[in-house]
Design a protein around this motif. Structure first.
Motif, mmCIF file in Angstrom:
data_model
loop_
_atom_site.group_PDB
_atom_site.id
_atom_site.type_symbol
_atom_site.label_atom_id
_atom_site.label_comp_id
_atom_site.label_asym_id
_atom_site.label_seq_id
_atom_site.Cartn_x
_atom_site.Cartn_y
_atom_site.Cartn_z
ATOM 1 N N ALA A 293 -58.529 56.290 141.654
ATOM 2 C CA ALA A 293 -57.783 56.212 140.392
ATOM 3 C C ALA A 293 -56.632 55.211 140.441
ATOM 4 C CB ALA A 293 -57.229 57.595 140.033
ATOM 5 N N LEU A 294 -56.337 54.642 141.615
ATOM 6 C CA LEU A 294 -55.225 53.699 141.736
ATOM 7 C C LEU A 294 -55.407 52.525 140.773
ATOM 8 C CD1 LEU A 294 -54.701 53.485 145.617
ATOM 9 C CD2 LEU A 294 -53.071 54.399 143.946
ATOM 10 N N PRO A 295 -54.302 51.913 140.337
ATOM 11 C CA PRO A 295 -54.395 50.733 139.453
ATOM 12 C C PRO A 295 -55.189 49.607 140.106
ATOM 13 C CG PRO A 295 -52.138 51.580 139.558
ATOM 14 C CD PRO A 295 -52.912 52.305 140.599
ATOM 15 N N PRO A 296 -55.536 48.575 139.332
ATOM 16 C CA PRO A 296 -56.344 47.472 139.871
ATOM 17 C C PRO A 296 -55.658 46.753 141.027
ATOM 18 C CG PRO A 296 -56.221 47.355 137.476
ATOM 19 C CD PRO A 296 -55.254 48.405 137.902
ATOM 20 N N ALA A 297 -56.462 46.260 141.947
ATOM 21 C CA ALA A 297 -55.940 45.507 143.089
ATOM 22 C C ALA A 297 -55.199 44.267 142.609
ATOM 23 C CB ALA A 297 -57.087 45.114 144.017
ATOM 24 N N PHE A 298 -54.001 44.051 143.156
ATOM 25 C CA PHE A 298 -53.216 42.888 142.762
ATOM 26 C C PHE A 298 -53.919 41.585 143.134
ATOM 27 C CE2 PHE A 298 -49.468 45.876 143.708
ATOM 28 C CZ PHE A 298 -49.539 46.427 142.440
ATOM 29 N N SER A 299 -54.801 41.651 144.121
ATOM 30 C CA SER A 299 -55.512 40.435 144.532
ATOM 31 C C SER A 299 -56.344 39.870 143.378
ATOM 32 C CB SER A 299 -56.415 40.723 145.734
ATOM 33 O OG SER A 299 -57.241 41.843 145.497
ATOM 34 N N GLY A 300 -56.872 40.742 142.508
ATOM 35 C CA GLY A 300 -57.627 40.261 141.356
ATOM 36 C C GLY A 300 -56.765 39.447 140.415
ATOM 37 N N ILE A 301 -55.526 39.910 140.188
ATOM 38 C CA ILE A 301 -54.607 39.193 139.304
ATOM 39 C C ILE A 301 -54.168 37.887 139.943
ATOM 40 C CG2 ILE A 301 -52.349 39.315 138.182
ATOM 41 C CD1 ILE A 301 -52.834 42.342 137.984
ATOM 42 N N VAL A 302 -53.943 37.922 141.266
ATOM 43 C CA VAL A 302 -53.544 36.705 141.967
ATOM 44 C C VAL A 302 -54.658 35.658 141.901
ATOM 45 C CG1 VAL A 302 -52.883 35.753 144.205
ATOM 46 C CG2 VAL A 302 -51.968 37.956 143.495
ATOM 47 N N ILE A 303 -55.910 36.101 142.104
ATOM 48 C CA ILE A 303 -57.052 35.182 142.004
ATOM 49 C C ILE A 303 -57.160 34.634 140.579
ATOM 50 C CG2 ILE A 303 -59.559 34.997 142.131
ATOM 51 C CD1 ILE A 303 -59.447 37.163 144.343
ATOM 52 N N ALA A 304 -56.953 35.514 139.583
ATOM 53 C CA ALA A 304 -56.995 35.066 138.184
ATOM 54 C C ALA A 304 -55.933 34.006 137.930
ATOM 55 C CB ALA A 304 -56.792 36.255 137.247
ATOM 56 N N GLY A 305 -54.728 34.238 138.462
ATOM 57 C CA GLY A 305 -53.650 33.275 138.276
ATOM 58 C C GLY A 305 -53.936 31.956 138.965
ATOM 59 N N ARG A 306 -54.502 32.019 140.156
ATOM 60 C CA ARG A 306 -54.802 30.786 140.880
ATOM 61 C C ARG A 306 -55.884 29.982 140.184
ATOM 62 N NH1 ARG A 306 -57.574 30.606 146.778
ATOM 63 N NH2 ARG A 306 -59.400 30.942 145.477
ATOM 64 N N GLU A 307 -56.904 30.689 139.671
ATOM 65 C CA GLU A 307 -58.030 30.010 139.038
ATOM 66 C C GLU A 307 -57.810 29.765 137.547
ATOM 67 O OE1 GLU A 307 -60.543 28.908 140.769
ATOM 68 O OE2 GLU A 307 -59.886 29.829 142.655
ATOM 69 N N GLN A 308 -56.694 30.321 137.011
ATOM 70 C CA GLN A 308 -56.399 30.190 135.584
ATOM 71 C C GLN A 308 -57.568 30.639 134.717
ATOM 72 O OE1 GLN A 308 -53.293 29.281 133.914
ATOM 73 N NE2 GLN A 308 -52.841 30.067 135.964
ATOM 74 N N THR A 309 -58.076 31.818 135.045
ATOM 75 C CA THR A 309 -59.153 32.402 134.255
ATOM 76 C C THR A 309 -58.946 33.911 134.139
ATOM 77 O OG1 THR A 309 -61.569 32.645 134.064
ATOM 78 C CG2 THR A 309 -60.668 32.708 136.277
ATOM 79 N N ILE B 63 -63.630 38.284 137.689
ATOM 80 C CA ILE B 63 -62.281 38.848 137.698
ATOM 81 C C ILE B 63 -62.254 40.189 136.970
ATOM 82 C CG2 ILE B 63 -59.857 38.480 137.106
ATOM 83 C CD1 ILE B 63 -60.858 36.594 139.219
ATOM 84 N N ALA B 64 -63.049 40.309 135.903
ATOM 85 C CA ALA B 64 -63.129 41.582 135.180
ATOM 86 C C ALA B 64 -63.598 42.698 136.112
ATOM 87 C CB ALA B 64 -64.081 41.451 133.987
ATOM 88 N N GLY B 65 -64.558 42.365 136.989
ATOM 89 C CA GLY B 65 -65.032 43.352 137.947
ATOM 90 C C GLY B 65 -63.932 43.831 138.868
ATOM 91 N N LEU B 66 -63.076 42.905 139.330
ATOM 92 C CA LEU B 66 -61.958 43.293 140.190
ATOM 93 C C LEU B 66 -60.911 44.075 139.415
ATOM 94 C CD1 LEU B 66 -61.421 40.038 142.318
ATOM 95 C CD2 LEU B 66 -62.476 42.182 143.046
ATOM 96 N N SER B 67 -60.702 43.728 138.140
ATOM 97 C CA SER B 67 -59.695 44.410 137.329
ATOM 98 C C SER B 67 -60.070 45.868 137.063
ATOM 99 C CB SER B 67 -59.510 43.679 135.992
ATOM 100 O OG SER B 67 -58.957 42.400 136.193
ATOM 101 N N LEU C 84 -55.946 39.003 130.219
ATOM 102 C CA LEU C 84 -56.661 40.284 130.223
ATOM 103 C C LEU C 84 -56.433 41.043 131.524
ATOM 104 C CD1 LEU C 84 -60.006 39.116 128.586
ATOM 105 C CD2 LEU C 84 -58.362 40.718 127.595
ATOM 106 N N ALA C 85 -56.414 40.327 132.661
ATOM 107 C CA ALA C 85 -56.183 40.984 133.946
ATOM 108 C C ALA C 85 -54.777 41.562 134.018
ATOM 109 C CB ALA C 85 -56.408 39.990 135.086
ATOM 110 N N SER C 86 -53.779 40.803 133.558
ATOM 111 C CA SER C 86 -52.393 41.282 133.578
ATOM 112 C C SER C 86 -52.210 42.463 132.631
ATOM 113 C CB SER C 86 -51.441 40.145 133.185
ATOM 114 O OG SER C 86 -51.566 39.051 134.057
ATOM 115 N N SER C 87 -52.808 42.394 131.459
ATOM 116 C CA SER C 87 -52.705 43.488 130.495
ATOM 117 C C SER C 87 -53.393 44.740 131.018
ATOM 118 C CB SER C 87 -53.318 43.068 129.157
ATOM 119 O OG SER C 87 -52.641 41.951 128.622
ATOM 120 N N THR C 88 -54.541 44.558 131.685
ATOM 121 C CA THR C 88 -55.240 45.696 132.284
ATOM 122 C C THR C 88 -54.382 46.365 133.342
ATOM 123 O OG1 THR C 88 -57.441 44.743 131.882
ATOM 124 C CG2 THR C 88 -57.268 46.403 133.618
#
Length: 306
Positions: free
Chosen positions: A258-274, A98-102, A278-282
């Motif tokens: 330069a665009l912000p992180p893909a929302f899909s990374g945050i959605v995956i983080a939320g689904r997997e609860q991992t 998830i850090a990689g996606l963020s 950090l992803a939301s703060s990033t």
């Protein structure tokens, strides 16, 4: 620069709406998980499928330089963030994925045309299509592969990642484009309809998830954000210049990087609860950074392009 500021304001407004809704207990975290499932399983796959299927072979592959540069830059920073998560910040494989996606995946599918179209018109479609292809056909499957449950065999994790709608849909669309098969208008409209819900629901769900986690401003969040809005566009600019990319295409790919992180990374983080906090703060820090950095990157690219 008005379109950029408008997009930044819209993201923060919907994010704050979700955050307040979570704090007021209008929605609980189980419902936030449901929103995440809705985005990953239905909305986002439909959006990606339509956006790629509407392209042509010429649009996707007419400039192999942009495609090669995008693959090199995005993959490089994905793995820098991934291995940094593993060996510097002490995360496990799932969190590092998830850090990689963020840090390494720009939100091209959500904001690419919204930001670039008012600035560059229809000529931005090619750059957006190429970078979106790299993010959704390479980076998102990588993230899904690494977040597979512990103990999953690599081959099984790869198969599972490929079966996810958010991965499968763009791959099918690419195959159709290469085969020269056009999607009927009758199917485009309903897919586009549910696809349009993607950005709003994803950001609202991110706000809900963030309401259950304390905002963090630490070394890792700052590092992720510096990679996303600083180092990635800088390397994109340097490599594109070295490859002879110039004019508006140079400005476009640098701004997309330069665009912000893909929302899909945050959605995956939320689904997997991992890696959720950090992803939301990033996301928050990167959105603020993008608002400041975007005009500077455009000016620098324009100056260097001559």
């Amino acid at each position: 620069m008005t379109p950029i500021i408008q997009d930044i304001f819209s993201i923060f407004f919907v994010l704050a709406l979700g955050y307040v809704a979570g704090k007021r207990s209008s929605f609980d975290q189980a419902q936030a998980s449901g929103f995440n499932h809705l985005v990953l399983t239905y909305c986002l796959p439909a959006l990606l499928f339509v956006s790629i299927a509407n392209s042509s072979r010429e649009e996707l592959f007419s400039d192999t330089r942009l495609l090669t540069i995008s693959v090199a830059v995005l993959l490089f920073w994905y793995f820098v963030a991934f291995f940094g998560g593993l060996f510097v910040f002490g995360h496990d494989r799932r969190e590092a994925g998830i850090a990689g996606l963020s840090a390494g995946a720009p939100t091209v599918g959500f904001l690419g045309m919204a930001v670039l179209s008012p600035l560059f018109g229809g000529s931005a479609a090619l750059s957006v299509a190429i970078v979106a292809l790299v993010v959704n056909v390479i980076l998102v499957p990588l993230g899904m592969f690494f977040v597979a449950p512990k103990g999953t065999k690599p081959a099984a994790a790869l198969v599972k990642a490929a079966q996810e709608p958010v991965v499968l849909a763009p791959m099918i669309a690419v195959v159709l484009v290469i085969a020269g098969i056009r999607m009927p208008e009758l199917l485009q409209a309903p897919l586009a309809l549910i696809g349009h819900a993607t950005s709003g629901v994803a950001v609202f769900a991110a706000g809900l998830v963030l309401s259950a986690h304390k905002f963090q401003l630490n070394t890792e969040v700052i590092w992720n954000s510096v990679v996303k809005v600083g180092l990635m566009p800088a390397s994109m600019l340097a490599l594109a210049l070295a490859a002879g990319v110039g004019g508006s295409h140079l400005e476009q790919v640098v701004l997309l990087a330069a665009l912000p992180p893909a929302f899909s990374g945050i959605v995956i983080a939320g689904r997997e609860q991992t890696y959720v906090g950090l992803a939301s703060s990033t996301l928050i820090v990167s959105v603020l950074g993008f608002a400041v950095a975007a005009p500077l990157w455009i000016s620098l690219a324009r100056h260097l392009a001559g």
